[in-house]
Design a protein around this motif. Structure first.
Motif, PDB file in Angstrom:
ATOM      1  N   GLU A  26       0.806  -1.221   0.000  1.00 58.47           N
ATOM      2  CA  GLU A  26       0.000   0.000   0.000  1.00 58.47           C
ATOM      3  C   GLU A  26       0.837   1.268   0.000  1.00 58.47           C
ATOM      4  N   SER A  53       2.942   4.498  -0.917  1.00 56.37           N
ATOM      5  CA  SER A  53       2.861   5.429  -2.052  1.00 56.37           C
ATOM      6  C   SER A  53       4.130   5.427  -2.901  1.00 56.37           C
ATOM      7  N   THR A 110       3.566   3.249  -6.167  1.00 58.38           N
ATOM      8  CA  THR A 110       2.449   3.420  -7.093  1.00 58.38           C
ATOM      9  C   THR A 110       2.865   3.775  -8.520  1.00 58.38           C
ATOM     10  N   CYS A 166      -4.657  -5.404   0.806  1.00 53.92           N
ATOM     11  CA  CYS A 166      -4.681  -4.116   0.111  1.00 53.92           C
ATOM     12  C   CYS A 166      -6.096  -3.550   0.210  1.00 53.92           C
ATOM     13  N   TRP A 215      -6.218   0.023  -4.649  1.00 61.78           N
ATOM     14  CA  TRP A 215      -5.047  -0.692  -5.165  1.00 61.78           C
ATOM     15  C   TRP A 215      -5.457  -1.812  -6.115  1.00 61.78           C
ATOM     16  N   TYR A 218      -3.827  -0.298  -9.368  1.00 61.89           N
ATOM     17  CA  TYR A 218      -2.393  -0.596  -9.381  1.00 61.89           C
ATOM     18  C   TYR A 218      -2.046  -2.063  -9.589  1.00 61.89           C
TER      19      TYR A 218
END
Length: 333
Positions: A99, A101, A104, A133, A137, A141
């Motif tokens: 998770e 940042s 990402t 997650c 996400w 992602y």
């Protein structure tokens, strides 16, 4: 099945697990570690939490917080997690918490491969892997079609009447109150009975523990050493020597792990290092800087250099810890 489950880490302080059990909680996911192997990156409440939770009869699972930016790093994170938990009875899955940042910008292909690499490593060790997650996400992602169904899912989805995806654990709140825990704690429901699973609660096989060879040398953990022959332990490969002195981080038998402070450089045979004389030095190490790249955060930079966000903020006189710039030069040491 729908039972109460909490997840905890160092941020929950010293937990009274007897009171937690008496409140009706029978399941817990406990943070073991974060990032790649480093003594400072074992959750400093992990041992206390898992030993006391097991003692009162709570069934425990594990989660590892990831900073991995490649498949190779994900495998190293899995190995670190496995090493950390190997001496404990694990009744629930071992979860990969992705998770951060700083990850990402890697793209769906890379991030999905990272999840698979970690989870498959966990599975090969005999545990049940799990992905942790949130819906953002999964949608933005990750290639969720390659992961949902392949691994058990632990979904963080707060403030809704039901989770957005079918999951085996649903984290429905980050602000619960449970007897024995000071402050808020994450609340979850677990829907799967893992006691009927055929998975072992420990790895199916482990390497024998090497006992230190007391006759090898007088070098011990914490000593300053110089490198006589820079050959990586157990191989015929060499590593680059950039410093005149290194710190001994760990010794097992004739194998020493050396580094700068707690930042590991290599494993080396004890016979290939020499102890520095007992002289006291007041010379401080040179300053070290890092140039911010796209996707970096202070938490990632702190993890990479085995320091803390607070220290980075202090060293660089940063006013807003959530605001750094690409190209910015950050002092890390």
């Amino acid at each position: 099945m729908q039972e109460k489950l909490i997840d905890v880490s160092t941020w929950n302080g010293n937990i009274d697990w007897d009171k937690v059990y008496k409140s009706g909680v029978r399941y817990a996911m406990i943070r073991s570690s974060f990032g790649i192997e480093n003594p400072n990156q074992i959750d400093n409440k992990f041992v206390r939490n898992i030993e006391n939770a097991i003692k009162v009869g709570i069934k425990c699972g594990i989660y590892h917080y990831s900073y991995a930016r490649s498949v190779a790093e994900a495998k190293k994170e899995a190995d670190f997690c496995l090493k950390t938990i190997k001496n404990y009875k694990i009744d629930l899955p071992v979860a990969f918490d992705i998770e951060d940042s700083s990850q990402t910008n890697l793209g769906k292909d890379a991030l999905t491969s990272i999840v698979i690499a970690f989870c498959d490593r966990i599975k090969s060790a005999g545990y049940t892997p799990m992905l942790y997650c949130n819906p953002s996400w999964l949608n933005s992602y990750l290639h969720k079609d390659k992961l949902i169904g392949k691994y058990d899912l632990w979904l963080a989805h707060w403030g809704v009447s039901s989770p957005a995806f079918k999951c085996t654990i649903w984290q429905y709140s980050d602000s619960g109150i449970v007897s024995g825990i000071s402050g808020n704690v994450d609340l979850n429901y677990i829907y799967k009975d893992y006691s009927s699973s055929s998975k072992p609660s420990k790895p199916t096989s482990t390497k024998p523990i090497e006992k230190p060879d007391k006759t090898t040398s007088t070098i011990k953990v914490g000593d300053k050493v110089t490198v006589k022959n820079p050959i990586i332990y157990g191989t015929n490969k060499t590593f680059a020597v950039y410093e005149k002195q290194y710190d001994v981080i760990e010794i097992v038998g004739d194998r020493a792990v050396i580094g700068i402070g707690n930042q590991i450089v290599s494993a080396i045979a004890v016979s290939n290092i020499s102890k520095v004389g007992n002289t006291t030095s007041t010379t401080k190490s040179d300053k070290v800087y890092y140039t911010v790249k796209s996707g970096d955060t202070l938490s990632y930079i702190a993890y990479r250099y085995s320091t803390t966000v607070d220290k980075l903020v202090s060293l660089n006189n940063i006013k807003n810890r959530d605001l750094i710039y690409v190209g910015q030069r950050i002092r890390v040491k």
